[in-house]
Design a protein around this motif. Structure first.
Motif, PDB file in Angstrom:
ATOM      1  N   GLY A 324       0.778  -1.226   0.000  1.00  0.00           N
ATOM      2  CA  GLY A 324       0.000   0.000   0.000  1.00  0.00           C
ATOM      3  C   GLY A 324       0.810   1.277   0.000  1.00  0.00           C
ATOM      4  N   TYR A 325       2.058   1.216   0.475  1.00  0.00           N
ATOM      5  CA  TYR A 325       2.838   2.440   0.616  1.00  0.00           C
ATOM      6  C   TYR A 325       4.333   2.204   0.379  1.00  0.00           C
ATOM      7  N   GLU A 326       4.956   3.168  -0.271  1.00  0.00           N
ATOM      8  CA  GLU A 326       6.421   3.211  -0.396  1.00  0.00           C
ATOM      9  C   GLU A 326       6.862   4.597   0.046  1.00  0.00           C
ATOM     10  N   THR A 327       7.944   4.662   0.809  1.00  0.00           N
ATOM     11  CA  THR A 327       8.478   5.948   1.258  1.00  0.00           C
ATOM     12  C   THR A 327       9.967   6.018   0.967  1.00  0.00           C
ATOM     13  N   ARG A 328      10.416   7.232   0.632  1.00  0.00           N
ATOM     14  CA  ARG A 328      11.839   7.492   0.413  1.00  0.00           C
ATOM     15  C   ARG A 328      12.158   8.859   0.991  1.00  0.00           C
ATOM     16  N   GLY A 329      13.357   9.012   1.555  1.00  0.00           N
ATOM     17  CA  GLY A 329      13.731  10.329   2.033  1.00  0.00           C
ATOM     18  C   GLY A 329      14.775  10.291   3.128  1.00  0.00           C
ATOM     19  N   VAL A 340       9.221  11.496   0.615  1.00  0.00           N
ATOM     20  CA  VAL A 340       8.227  11.271  -0.430  1.00  0.00           C
ATOM     21  C   VAL A 340       7.541   9.940  -0.161  1.00  0.00           C
ATOM     22  N   ALA A 341       6.227   9.909  -0.324  1.00  0.00           N
ATOM     23  CA  ALA A 341       5.472   8.661  -0.185  1.00  0.00           C
ATOM     24  C   ALA A 341       4.563   8.490  -1.393  1.00  0.00           C
ATOM     25  N   VAL A 342       4.373   7.243  -1.812  1.00  0.00           N
ATOM     26  CA  VAL A 342       3.404   6.915  -2.853  1.00  0.00           C
ATOM     27  C   VAL A 342       2.505   5.809  -2.318  1.00  0.00           C
ATOM     28  N   THR A 343       1.332   5.664  -2.910  1.00  0.00           N
ATOM     29  CA  THR A 343       0.314   4.779  -2.331  1.00  0.00           C
ATOM     30  C   THR A 343       0.128   3.481  -3.105  1.00  0.00           C
ATOM     31  N   HIS A 354      12.163   7.212  -9.800  1.00  0.00           N
ATOM     32  CA  HIS A 354      11.605   8.554  -9.996  1.00  0.00           C
ATOM     33  C   HIS A 354      11.273   9.204  -8.654  1.00  0.00           C
ATOM     34  N   ALA A 355      10.759   8.416  -7.708  1.00  0.00           N
ATOM     35  CA  ALA A 355      10.475   8.950  -6.377  1.00  0.00           C
ATOM     36  C   ALA A 355      11.761   9.385  -5.681  1.00  0.00           C
ATOM     37  N   GLU A 356      12.813   8.584  -5.819  1.00  0.00           N
ATOM     38  CA  GLU A 356      14.101   8.942  -5.239  1.00  0.00           C
ATOM     39  C   GLU A 356      14.662  10.206  -5.876  1.00  0.00           C
ATOM     40  N   LYS A 357      14.383  10.388  -7.165  1.00  0.00           N
ATOM     41  CA  LYS A 357      14.836  11.591  -7.851  1.00  0.00           C
ATOM     42  C   LYS A 357      14.118  12.826  -7.303  1.00  0.00           C
ATOM     43  N   VAL A 358      12.848  12.679  -6.903  1.00  0.00           N
ATOM     44  CA  VAL A 358      12.135  13.802  -6.299  1.00  0.00           C
ATOM     45  C   VAL A 358      12.812  14.204  -4.983  1.00  0.00           C
ATOM     46  N   VAL A 359      13.240  13.205  -4.196  1.00  0.00           N
ATOM     47  CA  VAL A 359      13.959  13.509  -2.954  1.00  0.00           C
ATOM     48  C   VAL A 359      15.233  14.271  -3.280  1.00  0.00           C
TER      49      VAL A 359
END
Length: 365
Positions: A324-329, A340-343, A354-359
């Protein structure tokens, strides 16, 4: 294009608004663009971010929808399951006890849990606390094996791992294993005589004012505060399945906690600023070995990951993955932080890159 392409996006400033000229200069906001892409291009239901600058000002961002059935907005700074970020909390408690002289980093597991850790090639008399925290114990990872959705006692999780053969001699190499942190949590409970969750509350959560962070009680399958729903899918293109409510006991000291992006920002900055550990223990926590499992150039300390930044230097954090969730930061030594979290747990690595790139973007801009 995924159906989420038309989903709403949003941004909120948590503290004093910047002057109009500063806001104008910041447009287009690269963090918001990154979250929008996670929704529109990577097909994730929702993405959230919390970014703290050197002055302590925090901005929160959202993209997508909090509920794909209703199209409701993503709650600003909503709660999510933070998965393996929990390991950092567990490691901090262990290292606080090291600083108090109650645990020895180079003492063996058997010192605190005599006779408990035995198996094929596995002997708690030869595995140290340091090796648990740094993933150099060689213990099999219990989450590699089938876990049915139900309540698990921590020792049950350990028992699953001990049915399998050691992966290598203690200290011989690095390999990620959630079993290490189940054992670390059991050591905390044995030494303190208190539940791990209570130790985390007293030693970390209450101490630095993490008002939206908690370790779910047994049987608690919900998220207490406003949150986006979490989803799962069996394969690319398969229907989304709502997995928001679940029993997280199978993750325990390795990944059970719930928090928000802004609380994680506060936690990591407080940790690096020396507000949670004495200097000697913080230095041990930041003594690392290569861990490319977390990406090129990443290194693992005692529950803490250092990740290179494109603008130079590193940030310290962990990240987490739970259905349900992934978090990076994480945070930098000068007080910047981003989470950053995605659902949805993506079925391909590109989305998490891509999420890591946002961080990276948030910490480097």
């Amino acid at each position: 294009m995924p159906a989420v392409a038309a989903m709403a996006v949003g941004i909120m400033t948590m503290s004093a608004l910047a002057p109009p000229t500063a806001l104008a200069a910041a447009r287009p906001d690269t963090v918001q663009q990154g979250l929008n892409a996670l929704v529109r291009t990577d097909g994730l239901p929702a993405a959230l971010a919390s970014v703290q600058d050197r002055t302590g000002r925090t901005r929160t961002y959202t993209a997508g929808v909090g509920d794909v059935a209703t199209g409701s907005k993503v709650p600003k700074d909503g709660q999510v399951r933070i998965g393996s970020n929990t390991k950092v909390f567990t490691a901090v408690v262990v290292l606080q006890l090291v600083g108090e002289g109650k645990i020895g980093l180079d003492a063996t597991v058997d010192t605190y849990l005599p006779g408990l850790v035995r198996g094929e090639g596995i002997d708690g008399r030869r595995i140290t606390v340091r090796q648990l925290l740094q993933h150099t114990s060689g213990l099999p990872n219990y989450t590699d094996y089938d876990l049915q959705p139900r309540y698990f006692e921590p020792r049950e999780l350990l028992g699953i791992a001990l049915r399998h053969t050691a992966h290598f001699e203690p200290g011989a190499k690095w390999e990620y294993s959630n079993t290490n942190y189940v054992l670390a949590g059991l050591i905390v409970q044995k030494v303190t005589g208190r539940p791990l969750a209570e130790e985390m509350d007293q030693r970390i959560i209450e101490r630095i004012g993490l008002h939206h962070t908690y370790f779910p009680a047994p049987g608690d399958m919900t998220l207490r505060e406003p949150h986006p729903k979490g989803y799962d899918r069996e394969s690319a293109g398969a229907p989304l399945r709502d997995v928001t409510e679940m029993d997280p006991s199978w993750a325990w000291a390795a990944g059970q906690m719930i928090s928000t992006g802004s609380d994680l920002d506060r936690f990591f900055t407080a940790l690096l600023a020396g507000r949670l550990l004495p200097p000697a223990q913080l230095a041990q926590m930041r003594t690392t070995v290569p861990a490319d499992y977390f990406g090129s150039g990443a290194r693992y300390g005692l529950g803490l990951v250092s990740t290179p930044l494109s603008c130079g230097g590193v940030y310290w954090g962990h990240g987490g993955s739970l259905p349900g969730y992934e978090t990076r930061g994480g945070a930098t030594d000068d007080g910047r932080a981003a989470n950053v979290a995605v659902t949805l747990q993506p079925t391909d690595e590109a989305a998490m890159e891509h999420a890591e790139k946002v961080v990276d973007t948030a910490l480097c801009r």
